[in-house]
Design a protein around this motif. Sequence first.
Motif, PDB file in Angstrom:
ATOM      1  N   LEU A  24      69.308  98.846  72.923  1.00  7.58           N
ATOM      2  CA  LEU A  24      70.251  97.724  72.934  1.00  7.58           C
ATOM      3  C   LEU A  24      69.543  96.391  72.745  1.00  7.58           C
ATOM      4  N   HIS A  25      68.321  96.331  73.272  1.00  8.09           N
ATOM      5  CA  HIS A  25      67.594  95.065  73.188  1.00  8.09           C
ATOM      6  C   HIS A  25      66.644  95.037  72.010  1.00  8.09           C
ATOM      7  N   THR A  26      66.897  95.905  71.024  1.00  8.76           N
ATOM      8  CA  THR A  26      66.062  95.881  69.830  1.00  8.76           C
ATOM      9  C   THR A  26      66.103  94.475  69.244  1.00  8.76           C
ATOM     10  N   PRO A  27      64.925  93.879  69.039  1.00  7.32           N
ATOM     11  CA  PRO A  27      64.926  92.487  68.576  1.00  7.32           C
ATOM     12  C   PRO A  27      65.687  92.311  67.268  1.00  7.32           C
ATOM     13  N   VAL A  28      66.482  91.299  67.215  1.00 13.10           N
ATOM     14  CA  VAL A  28      67.127  90.927  65.964  1.00 13.10           C
ATOM     15  C   VAL A  28      66.646  89.526  65.627  1.00 13.10           C
ATOM     16  N   ALA A  29      66.814  89.139  64.398  1.00 11.90           N
ATOM     17  CA  ALA A  29      66.430  87.802  63.924  1.00 11.90           C
ATOM     18  C   ALA A  29      65.007  87.459  64.344  1.00 11.90           C
ATOM     19  N   ASN A  30      64.106  88.329  64.112  1.00 16.57           N
ATOM     20  CA  ASN A  30      62.666  88.252  64.387  1.00 16.57           C
ATOM     21  C   ASN A  30      62.303  87.620  65.728  1.00 16.57           C
ATOM     22  N   ALA A  31      63.156  87.836  66.740  1.00 19.41           N
ATOM     23  CA  ALA A  31      62.836  87.298  68.070  1.00 19.41           C
ATOM     24  C   ALA A  31      61.715  88.122  68.696  1.00 19.41           C
ATOM     25  N   ALA A  32      60.918  87.447  69.502  1.00 16.04           N
ATOM     26  CA  ALA A  32      59.760  88.109  70.100  1.00 16.04           C
ATOM     27  C   ALA A  32      60.167  88.823  71.379  1.00 16.04           C
ATOM     28  N   PRO A  33      59.415  89.882  71.770  1.00 12.13           N
ATOM     29  CA  PRO A  33      59.685  90.493  73.066  1.00 12.13           C
ATOM     30  C   PRO A  33      59.474  89.459  74.169  1.00 12.13           C
ATOM     31  N   ARG A  34      60.139  89.617  75.325  1.00 12.90           N
ATOM     32  CA  ARG A  34      60.158  88.550  76.308  1.00 12.90           C
ATOM     33  C   ARG A  34      58.828  88.341  77.011  1.00 12.90           C
ATOM     34  N   LEU A  42      71.283  77.212  77.444  1.00 13.05           N
ATOM     35  CA  LEU A  42      71.605  77.835  76.160  1.00 13.05           C
ATOM     36  C   LEU A  42      71.465  79.357  76.234  1.00 13.05           C
ATOM     37  N   CYS A  43      71.844  79.922  77.362  1.00  9.83           N
ATOM     38  CA  CYS A  43      71.763  81.374  77.579  1.00  9.83           C
ATOM     39  C   CYS A  43      70.366  81.895  77.216  1.00  9.83           C
ATOM     40  N   ALA A  44      69.364  81.271  77.802  1.00  8.20           N
ATOM     41  CA  ALA A  44      67.969  81.615  77.483  1.00  8.20           C
ATOM     42  C   ALA A  44      67.681  83.096  77.701  1.00  8.20           C
ATOM     43  N   HIS A  45      68.374  83.702  78.670  1.00  6.19           N
ATOM     44  CA  HIS A  45      68.130  85.129  78.919  1.00  6.19           C
ATOM     45  C   HIS A  45      68.526  85.970  77.711  1.00  6.19           C
ATOM     46  N   ARG A  46      69.555  85.534  76.990  1.00  6.16           N
ATOM     47  CA  ARG A  46      69.952  86.255  75.772  1.00  6.16           C
ATOM     48  C   ARG A  46      68.886  86.100  74.695  1.00  6.16           C
ATOM     49  N   LEU A  47      68.473  84.868  74.489  1.00  7.51           N
ATOM     50  CA  LEU A  47      67.482  84.597  73.443  1.00  7.51           C
ATOM     51  C   LEU A  47      66.193  85.359  73.723  1.00  7.51           C
ATOM     52  N   ASP A  48      65.803  85.379  74.993  1.00  7.90           N
ATOM     53  CA  ASP A  48      64.552  86.043  75.349  1.00  7.90           C
ATOM     54  C   ASP A  48      64.652  87.558  75.183  1.00  7.90           C
ATOM     55  N   SER A  49      65.865  88.053  75.113  1.00  8.93           N
ATOM     56  CA  SER A  49      66.040  89.480  74.847  1.00  8.93           C
ATOM     57  C   SER A  49      66.309  89.731  73.371  1.00  8.93           C
ATOM     58  N   GLY A  50      66.202  88.671  72.585  1.00  9.50           N
ATOM     59  CA  GLY A  50      66.357  88.839  71.154  1.00  9.50           C
ATOM     60  C   GLY A  50      67.784  88.682  70.656  1.00  9.50           C
ATOM     61  N   ASP A  51      68.686  88.290  71.531  1.00  7.21           N
ATOM     62  CA  ASP A  51      70.083  88.139  71.145  1.00  7.21           C
ATOM     63  C   ASP A  51      70.348  86.663  70.840  1.00  7.21           C
ATOM     64  N   HIS A  60      88.528  79.997  67.163  1.00  4.16           N
ATOM     65  CA  HIS A  60      88.457  78.553  66.910  1.00  4.16           C
ATOM     66  C   HIS A  60      87.233  78.151  66.083  1.00  4.16           C
ATOM     67  N   GLN A  61      86.144  78.823  66.287  1.00  2.00           N
ATOM     68  CA  GLN A  61      84.881  78.512  65.583  1.00  2.00           C
ATOM     69  C   GLN A  61      84.460  77.059  65.775  1.00  2.00           C
ATOM     70  N   ALA A  62      84.762  76.501  66.938  1.00  2.00           N
ATOM     71  CA  ALA A  62      84.406  75.093  67.174  1.00  2.00           C
ATOM     72  C   ALA A  62      82.943  74.949  67.593  1.00  2.00           C
ATOM     73  N   LEU A  63      82.325  76.030  68.015  1.00  2.00           N
ATOM     74  CA  LEU A  63      80.939  75.983  68.481  1.00  2.00           C
ATOM     75  C   LEU A  63      80.065  76.862  67.590  1.00  2.00           C
ATOM     76  N   ILE A  64      79.076  76.269  66.999  1.00  2.00           N
ATOM     77  CA  ILE A  64      78.145  77.053  66.184  1.00  2.00           C
ATOM     78  C   ILE A  64      76.764  76.937  66.800  1.00  2.00           C
ATOM     79  N   PHE A  65      76.221  78.086  67.195  1.00  2.00           N
ATOM     80  CA  PHE A  65      74.892  78.111  67.808  1.00  2.00           C
ATOM     81  C   PHE A  65      73.876  78.565  66.773  1.00  2.00           C
ATOM     82  N   GLY A  66      72.671  78.023  66.864  1.00  5.50           N
ATOM     83  CA  GLY A  66      71.651  78.494  65.933  1.00  5.50           C
ATOM     84  C   GLY A  66      70.351  77.724  66.054  1.00  5.50           C
ATOM     85  N   ASP A  67      69.536  77.916  65.022  1.00  2.72           N
ATOM     86  CA  ASP A  67      68.194  77.357  64.995  1.00  2.72           C
ATOM     87  C   ASP A  67      68.196  76.087  64.143  1.00  2.72           C
ATOM     88  N   LEU A  68      67.875  74.980  64.771  1.00  2.00           N
ATOM     89  CA  LEU A  68      67.859  73.707  64.043  1.00  2.00           C
ATOM     90  C   LEU A  68      66.722  73.646  63.032  1.00  2.00           C
TER      91      LEU A  68
END
Lengths: 410, 259
Positions: free
Chosen positions: B33-43, B194-203, B217-225
């Motif tokens: 489930l925690h397989t890294p996506v979007a080239n995120a590093a292991p925590r 910014l839900c750091a626990h998600r990012l650190d798990s690669g999500d 609504h799509q009023a919030l777009i999260f991503g990499d600046l």
Amino acid sequence: MKRIVYREWLLQPQRYWGLLAILAAVIAIGGLSALYMEHHGHWVTGMTNSVVWGTPHVFAVFLIISASGALNIASIGTVFDKKVYKPLGRLSGLLAVALLIGGLLVLVLDLGRPDRLLVAMTTYNFSSIFAWNIFLYSGFAAIVIGYLWTMAERKGNYLQKPVGTFAFLWRLALTTGTGSIFGFLVGREAYDTAILAPLFVVMSFAYGLAIYMLVLFYTFDADGRPIGPAMLKRLKNLLGLFVSAVLYFTLIYHLTKLYGAKNADIETFLLISGGLYTGLFWVGWILIGGLLPLGIIYHPELSQRRDWIVAACAMVIVGGLAAMYVIIVGSQAYPQEMFPGYTVIQFGAPGDIGGQVASYYPSFPELLLGLGGVGVALLITAVGVRVLQFLPESLADRDVDPHATVRSSA
Amino acid sequence: MNHETESMNQGRRDFLGAAAGVSAAAVAPGVFLHTPVANAAPRTDPVTDVHRWGLLVDTSKCADGCTACVDACDTENGLNLQAKPHGQDELKWENQHAVWIRKVKLQDNLTGHVTNLPLMCQHCEHPPCVDVCPTGASFKRADGIVMVDRHTCIGCRYCMMACPYKARSFIHEQVDHKLTRAPRGKGCVESCNLCAHRLDSGDVSTACAEACSAEGHQALIFGDLKDPMGPLRQALAKTPSRQIRQDLGLNTGVRYAGI
């Protein structure tokens, strides 16, 4: 000028122990209040996520800036060579340390995690003025204790001037640092101005001297030591000068804010529509803390009378607490302006205050903690003057000779 | 003697083998489930400045009365587990419990136009809360997330005085229930991470943006600046946006369109 003789405070034992018992009770109640707040959490206080610093900070900041102000008397004698102030120096140093310890205790006991004081003492972020202040405060206590030693110990007398000068510069840095805690906060409309630093410096002059004079009068009256009319006049005139300076800097602070259109709303709040805060500003800060004491100090008859001067000192202190309340609490109660040109209709849940003035009512534990800090400062002073030779035997004019400076320089 | 030892060793090997198999079976779904996506590093790897996480809020799409982002944040970070202390006033408690994201409704003084928007920690490049923190507990990660180290926070609340966005909350009460991913304790300060626990798990997502999308609504777009081809930068390139309190020059990670 005669040789100044210092003597321990010779208050009758039953009165002295009675005084200590009262102060110990005030401190114990303050300590229990802190324990109560610590045990339950800050929800039992009037503080919220909008007003995050409450009454304990009002007392703590007041005591800390008064501490540096109380040292002024010693500085005038040592640094500026006004010989008539020399006999007053030791009490000035003692009071400075005592007030600082009282203020710091209140500050520390109001932390969310006072048990982590060790973390604060070992982990520093030097871009924080708070972190500098930890050094400025502890350094101040150490330097003043050294300064007291140079005043009291004959062998150390030759160091009095350099140590005294260093202490004077240090105390200016300390109060500038305390003012800057608020002055450098860019996100709040009432702060974000460098003038808060010098405003705090002149406030410290006035409040420190007012406390000093009250302690001096009380201790001298209690064991029948004389204070000459010329000395009295000198002190009250100095207080008048400092209080005038506070009023001047207060004026400049508001003029600076009023000049920018973006600050019109906060100024309206503080000066006209802020309810309790507006009242405290005009009645407390300006009238009781400024104009009335000045009226007494420069009144041809009232200014001759000790009881009226005592009243003026008490008013300056009350006005000082009111000023701190307006600066610390009032400025937080005012909503942060994030959206110029918009009216905030809703900000989170109904009680989650953002677009409107936040309510804050001091709770009893907060007030008692603050008073506990005052108790600590007075207890240290009372013990200090009793066991060590801080008080001169006499401040009668013939003993301290107010014209000594004039004659020696002529 | 030797035979006995060998048979004992064999028994132990069998046991260890079985245990390893059971453990692998138990852990595998989690790993999967925690397989890294979007080239995120292991925590276990340190966070780098390859990314700078941020949000775009399109206020024109933020619906009046919708609290999906707030509700999702509350659930994700255990904020809904906070309990009003017995005897506390309801309204006062609203201003004492922790809030990481809040809905704000504004009316233009001149035109009367009403705007809705979610307001949270703006994850400044130059965060005032980090500058003022005496112990360095308030810090900015290499990937731009501003958060609080709750081991070194002494609860002085200077960061709350300094924050221009009223984004931070102080924990006023004893905390009885909390989530492992969002530790919380009386006397410390906290805010949106910014839900750091998600990012650190690669999500690569936040609960608020996900919930806003789920509502359609799509009023919030999260991503990499820092990713010019990523959804956030693409959206920012198309829509004019600004920062709240832009005058302070904090270079926030959260941008707003339509205000």
